[in-house]
Design a protein around this motif. Structure first.
Motif, PDB file in Angstrom:
ATOM      1  N   VAL A   1     -21.571  25.218   2.760  1.00  0.00           N
ATOM      2  CA  VAL A   1     -22.713  24.862   2.675  1.00  0.00           C
ATOM      3  C   VAL A   1     -23.384  24.302   3.649  1.00  0.00           C
ATOM      4  CG1 VAL A   1     -24.216  23.487   0.788  1.00  0.00           C
ATOM      5  CG2 VAL A   1     -21.981  24.545   0.062  1.00  0.00           C
ATOM      6  N   ARG A   2     -24.536  24.821   4.313  1.00  0.00           N
ATOM      7  CA  ARG A   2     -25.167  24.347   5.554  1.00  0.00           C
ATOM      8  C   ARG A   2     -26.440  23.515   5.224  1.00  0.00           C
ATOM      9  NH1 ARG A   2     -23.805  29.873   6.976  1.00  0.00           N
ATOM     10  NH2 ARG A   2     -22.239  29.739   8.481  1.00  0.00           N
ATOM     11  N   ASP A   3     -26.832  23.679   4.081  1.00  0.00           N
ATOM     12  CA  ASP A   3     -27.978  22.626   3.206  1.00  0.00           C
ATOM     13  C   ASP A   3     -27.840  23.197   1.899  1.00  0.00           C
ATOM     14  OD1 ASP A   3     -30.298  21.398   2.895  1.00  0.00           O
ATOM     15  OD2 ASP A   3     -31.321  22.537   4.419  1.00  0.00           O
ATOM     16  N   SER A   4     -27.609  21.913   1.277  1.00  0.00           N
ATOM     17  CA  SER A   4     -27.376  21.771  -0.186  1.00  0.00           C
ATOM     18  C   SER A   4     -28.785  21.660  -0.849  1.00  0.00           C
ATOM     19  CB  SER A   4     -26.693  20.831  -0.743  1.00  0.00           C
ATOM     20  OG  SER A   4     -27.111  19.255  -0.035  1.00  0.00           O
ATOM     21  N   ARG A   5     -29.997  21.484  -0.194  1.00  0.00           N
ATOM     22  CA  ARG A   5     -31.272  20.973  -0.838  1.00  0.00           C
ATOM     23  C   ARG A   5     -32.038  22.205  -1.104  1.00  0.00           C
ATOM     24  NH1 ARG A   5     -34.118  18.248   4.272  1.00  0.00           N
ATOM     25  NH2 ARG A   5     -33.015  19.885   5.122  1.00  0.00           N
ATOM     26  N   LEU A   6     -31.397  22.928  -2.304  1.00  0.00           N
ATOM     27  CA  LEU A   6     -32.291  24.061  -2.736  1.00  0.00           C
ATOM     28  C   LEU A   6     -32.987  23.385  -4.178  1.00  0.00           C
ATOM     29  CD1 LEU A   6     -29.459  26.816  -2.727  1.00  0.00           C
ATOM     30  CD2 LEU A   6     -31.090  26.346  -0.929  1.00  0.00           C
ATOM     31  N   ARG A   7     -33.408  24.437  -5.062  1.00  0.00           N
ATOM     32  CA  ARG A   7     -34.385  23.981  -6.070  1.00  0.00           C
ATOM     33  C   ARG A   7     -33.697  22.577  -6.733  1.00  0.00           C
ATOM     34  NH1 ARG A   7     -36.875  27.814 -10.718  1.00  0.00           N
ATOM     35  NH2 ARG A   7     -38.337  26.151 -11.720  1.00  0.00           N
ATOM     36  N   TRP A   8     -32.393  23.135  -7.055  1.00  0.00           N
ATOM     37  CA  TRP A   8     -31.405  21.997  -7.650  1.00  0.00           C
ATOM     38  C   TRP A   8     -30.117  21.792  -6.521  1.00  0.00           C
ATOM     39  CZ3 TRP A   8     -32.654  25.984 -11.079  1.00  0.00           C
ATOM     40  CH2 TRP A   8     -33.805  25.476 -12.138  1.00  0.00           C
ATOM     41  N   PRO A   9     -30.075  20.482  -6.101  1.00  0.00           N
ATOM     42  CA  PRO A   9     -28.820  20.428  -5.119  1.00  0.00           C
ATOM     43  C   PRO A   9     -27.725  21.189  -5.491  1.00  0.00           C
ATOM     44  CG  PRO A   9     -29.784  18.360  -5.718  1.00  0.00           C
ATOM     45  CD  PRO A   9     -30.421  19.366  -6.937  1.00  0.00           C
ATOM     46  N   VAL A  10     -26.940  21.882  -4.268  1.00  0.00           N
ATOM     47  CA  VAL A  10     -25.786  22.534  -4.546  1.00  0.00           C
ATOM     48  C   VAL A  10     -24.543  21.541  -4.820  1.00  0.00           C
ATOM     49  CG1 VAL A  10     -24.011  23.827  -3.284  1.00  0.00           C
ATOM     50  CG2 VAL A  10     -26.536  24.337  -2.987  1.00  0.00           C
ATOM     51  N   PRO A  11     -23.945  21.629  -5.976  1.00  0.00           N
ATOM     52  CA  PRO A  11     -22.967  20.798  -6.331  1.00  0.00           C
ATOM     53  C   PRO A  11     -22.021  20.345  -4.962  1.00  0.00           C
ATOM     54  CG  PRO A  11     -23.363  22.515  -8.189  1.00  0.00           C
ATOM     55  CD  PRO A  11     -24.164  22.884  -6.857  1.00  0.00           C
ATOM     56  N   ASP A  12     -21.711  19.038  -5.084  1.00  0.00           N
ATOM     57  CA  ASP A  12     -20.703  18.670  -4.063  1.00  0.00           C
ATOM     58  C   ASP A  12     -19.224  19.266  -4.261  1.00  0.00           C
ATOM     59  OD1 ASP A  12     -22.750  17.087  -2.700  1.00  0.00           O
ATOM     60  OD2 ASP A  12     -22.083  15.288  -3.651  1.00  0.00           O
ATOM     61  N   THR A  13     -19.435  19.661  -5.649  1.00  0.00           N
ATOM     62  CA  THR A  13     -17.820  20.095  -5.659  1.00  0.00           C
ATOM     63  C   THR A  13     -17.911  21.745  -5.696  1.00  0.00           C
ATOM     64  OG1 THR A  13     -18.530  20.211  -8.269  1.00  0.00           O
ATOM     65  CG2 THR A  13     -17.457  18.181  -7.487  1.00  0.00           C
ATOM     66  N   LEU A  14     -18.777  22.203  -5.319  1.00  0.00           N
ATOM     67  CA  LEU A  14     -18.639  23.973  -5.189  1.00  0.00           C
ATOM     68  C   LEU A  14     -17.627  24.296  -4.424  1.00  0.00           C
ATOM     69  CD1 LEU A  14     -20.445  26.266  -6.452  1.00  0.00           C
ATOM     70  CD2 LEU A  14     -21.469  26.339  -4.219  1.00  0.00           C
ATOM     71  N   ALA A  15     -17.513  23.872  -3.373  1.00  0.00           N
ATOM     72  CA  ALA A  15     -16.396  24.490  -2.335  1.00  0.00           C
ATOM     73  C   ALA A  15     -14.869  24.193  -2.901  1.00  0.00           C
ATOM     74  CB  ALA A  15     -16.344  23.673  -0.812  1.00  0.00           C
ATOM     75  N   SER A  16     -14.487  23.019  -3.585  1.00  0.00           N
ATOM     76  CA  SER A  16     -13.505  22.884  -4.145  1.00  0.00           C
ATOM     77  C   SER A  16     -13.188  23.665  -5.373  1.00  0.00           C
ATOM     78  CB  SER A  16     -13.279  21.337  -4.509  1.00  0.00           C
ATOM     79  OG  SER A  16     -14.095  20.988  -5.630  1.00  0.00           O
ATOM     80  N   GLN A  17     -14.371  23.872  -6.111  1.00  0.00           N
ATOM     81  CA  GLN A  17     -14.414  24.923  -7.279  1.00  0.00           C
ATOM     82  C   GLN A  17     -14.018  26.428  -6.895  1.00  0.00           C
ATOM     83  OE1 GLN A  17     -17.996  23.385  -8.726  1.00  0.00           O
ATOM     84  NE2 GLN A  17     -17.091  22.378 -10.716  1.00  0.00           N
ATOM     85  N   LEU A  18     -14.475  26.990  -5.965  1.00  0.00           N
ATOM     86  CA  LEU A  18     -14.479  28.157  -5.465  1.00  0.00           C
ATOM     87  C   LEU A  18     -13.279  28.445  -4.652  1.00  0.00           C
ATOM     88  CD1 LEU A  18     -18.149  29.048  -4.431  1.00  0.00           C
ATOM     89  CD2 LEU A  18     -16.852  29.813  -6.412  1.00  0.00           C
TER      90      LEU A  18
ATOM     91  N   LEU B   1     -25.530  27.398  -8.717  1.00  0.00           N
ATOM     92  CA  LEU B   1     -25.006  26.048  -9.519  1.00  0.00           C
ATOM     93  C   LEU B   1     -23.675  26.633 -10.159  1.00  0.00           C
ATOM     94  CD1 LEU B   1     -28.338  25.439 -11.688  1.00  0.00           C
ATOM     95  CD2 LEU B   1     -27.354  23.992  -9.777  1.00  0.00           C
ATOM     96  N   TRP B   2     -22.953  25.699 -10.875  1.00  0.00           N
ATOM     97  CA  TRP B   2     -21.637  26.020 -11.429  1.00  0.00           C
ATOM     98  C   TRP B   2     -21.732  25.741 -13.007  1.00  0.00           C
ATOM     99  CZ3 TRP B   2     -16.760  28.089 -10.192  1.00  0.00           C
ATOM    100  CH2 TRP B   2     -15.691  27.910 -10.845  1.00  0.00           C
ATOM    101  N   SER B   3     -21.128  26.669 -13.616  1.00  0.00           N
ATOM    102  CA  SER B   3     -20.997  26.727 -15.063  1.00  0.00           C
ATOM    103  C   SER B   3     -19.700  27.244 -15.587  1.00  0.00           C
ATOM    104  CB  SER B   3     -22.279  27.598 -15.875  1.00  0.00           C
ATOM    105  OG  SER B   3     -21.938  27.503 -17.394  1.00  0.00           O
ATOM    106  N   ASP B   4     -19.289  26.489 -16.644  1.00  0.00           N
ATOM    107  CA  ASP B   4     -17.951  26.634 -17.165  1.00  0.00           C
ATOM    108  C   ASP B   4     -18.183  27.687 -18.351  1.00  0.00           C
ATOM    109  OD1 ASP B   4     -16.321  24.696 -15.657  1.00  0.00           O
ATOM    110  OD2 ASP B   4     -16.788  23.015 -17.359  1.00  0.00           O
ATOM    111  N   ASN B   5     -19.489  27.678 -18.916  1.00  0.00           N
ATOM    112  CA  ASN B   5     -19.889  28.608 -20.017  1.00  0.00           C
ATOM    113  C   ASN B   5     -21.196  28.999 -19.601  1.00  0.00           C
ATOM    114  OD1 ASN B   5     -19.983  30.134 -22.191  1.00  0.00           O
ATOM    115  ND2 ASN B   5     -19.946  28.536 -23.689  1.00  0.00           N
ATOM    116  N   PRO B   6     -21.591  30.030 -18.892  1.00  0.00           N
ATOM    117  CA  PRO B   6     -22.883  30.554 -18.629  1.00  0.00           C
ATOM    118  C   PRO B   6     -23.916  30.656 -19.707  1.00  0.00           C
ATOM    119  CG  PRO B   6     -21.251  32.093 -17.844  1.00  0.00           C
ATOM    120  CD  PRO B   6     -20.555  30.843 -18.306  1.00  0.00           C
ATOM    121  N   ALA B   7     -23.154  31.416 -20.936  1.00  0.00           N
ATOM    122  CA  ALA B   7     -24.008  31.622 -21.914  1.00  0.00           C
ATOM    123  C   ALA B   7     -24.413  30.363 -22.559  1.00  0.00           C
ATOM    124  CB  ALA B   7     -23.029  32.425 -22.870  1.00  0.00           C
ATOM    125  N   ASP B   8     -24.015  29.329 -22.231  1.00  0.00           N
ATOM    126  CA  ASP B   8     -24.895  28.089 -23.116  1.00  0.00           C
ATOM    127  C   ASP B   8     -25.484  27.239 -21.944  1.00  0.00           C
ATOM    128  OD1 ASP B   8     -23.810  28.528 -25.531  1.00  0.00           O
ATOM    129  OD2 ASP B   8     -22.004  27.525 -25.295  1.00  0.00           O
TER     130      ASP B   8
END
Length: 270
Positions: free
Chosen positions: A28-45, A116-123
């Motif tokens: 993640v080179r720049d997390s400043r998108l429309r909503w900040p890229v979650p700090d946990t994204l790398a560990s989740q992926l 963004l990360w979601s456990d349940n995208p439908a919701d």
């Protein structure tokens, strides 16, 4: 802004390279998108397998066992598959390294997109209240007719409402209304069931044709291999204000609706 055909073109382009692949690195080179890229994204992926790449409306969904990454291309974003280890560009903000050696790069000069990360995208709040997909069986003229009863809003605004149907952006609304012979300012509640059947079919035809041609490039959009879409060459009315109608030859009219360009034929559309 990339609309449904452009996002679907991107999905079709990246899916063969990503599905079934393990994510071996996240940058993640720049997390400043429309909503900040979650700090946990790398560990989740990290170490997760991308099972499928889907699309809902204008969102790309990277589905993994642990959850889903929701990606939006924003105003000027693109997702590209890199096969030659070329260096990152200035606005390549997020990058996934895959086990097959390919890189999935997200480029967004204006930073209006999101990861963004979601456990349940439908919701997820961005997805849960969306209308049907325009290319699905759930979308038809009867659906439009039922939702339009009593509506005083112009039909163009009505079909661009994502609670009614997703993915009908400004360009494609112009084109579909012309094909259906409906004036963009006609009140949604004053249109008959038969005409809504024609409009639903016109929407499907327009979006399907745009997908086959790789989307519409007017300024920023490129697909997964960095090439533009070519549907702009087939536009019947959008961007052709003052030119002759392809059906009757009368000059096409251009007006502003909700600060967006609307082009129609005063003879063919009523």
């Amino acid at each position: 802004m990339p609309e449904l055909p452009e996002v679907e073109t991107t999905r079709q382009g990246i899916a063969p390279h990503c599905e079934g692949q393990t994510v071996t690195g996240v940058t993640v080179r720049d997390s400043r998108l429309r909503w900040p890229v979650p700090d946990t994204l790398a560990s989740q992926l990290q170490g997760q397998v991308i099972r499928t790449v889907d699309r809902r409306a204008k969102y790309l969904l990277l589905n993994l066992d642990a959850g889903t990454v929701i990606v939006h291309l924003g105003m000027s974003g693109s997702m590209r598959v890199i096969t030659d280890q070329s260096p990152a560009l200035k606005h390549d903000h997020v990058e996934l390294t895959l086990a097959n050696g390919r890189l999935l790069r997200f480029n967004d000069p204006r930073r209006f997109g999101c990861w963004l990360w979601s456990d349940n995208p439908a919701d997820h709040p961005l997805l849960r209240d969306l209308g049907p997909e325009p290319l699905s069986e759930a979308f038809n003229g009867a659906w439009l007719y039922r939702l339009s009863r009593g509506k005083q809003t112009p039909v163009k605004n009505f079909i661009m409402d994502n609670h009614v149907v997703v993915g009908v952006g400004n360009i494609y609304a112009n084109e579909a209304l012309f094909k259906a012979g409906i004036h963009p300012k006609r009140k949604a509640g004053r249109i008959s069931l038969d005409r809504y059947h024609k409009l639903a079919e016109a929407i499907r035809e327009t979006l399907s044709a745009a997908i086959l041609m790789g989307g519409t490039t007017l300024r920023d959009f490129v697909n997964s291999d960095g090439k533009p879409g070519y549907f702009a060459q087939s536009l019947l009315v959008y961007g052709r204000g003052g030119q002759g109608c392809p059906e009757c030859g009368r000059a096409l009219m251009e007006i502003r609706m909700n600060n967006r360009s609307s082009v129609y034929c005063p003879g063919c559309q009523r």
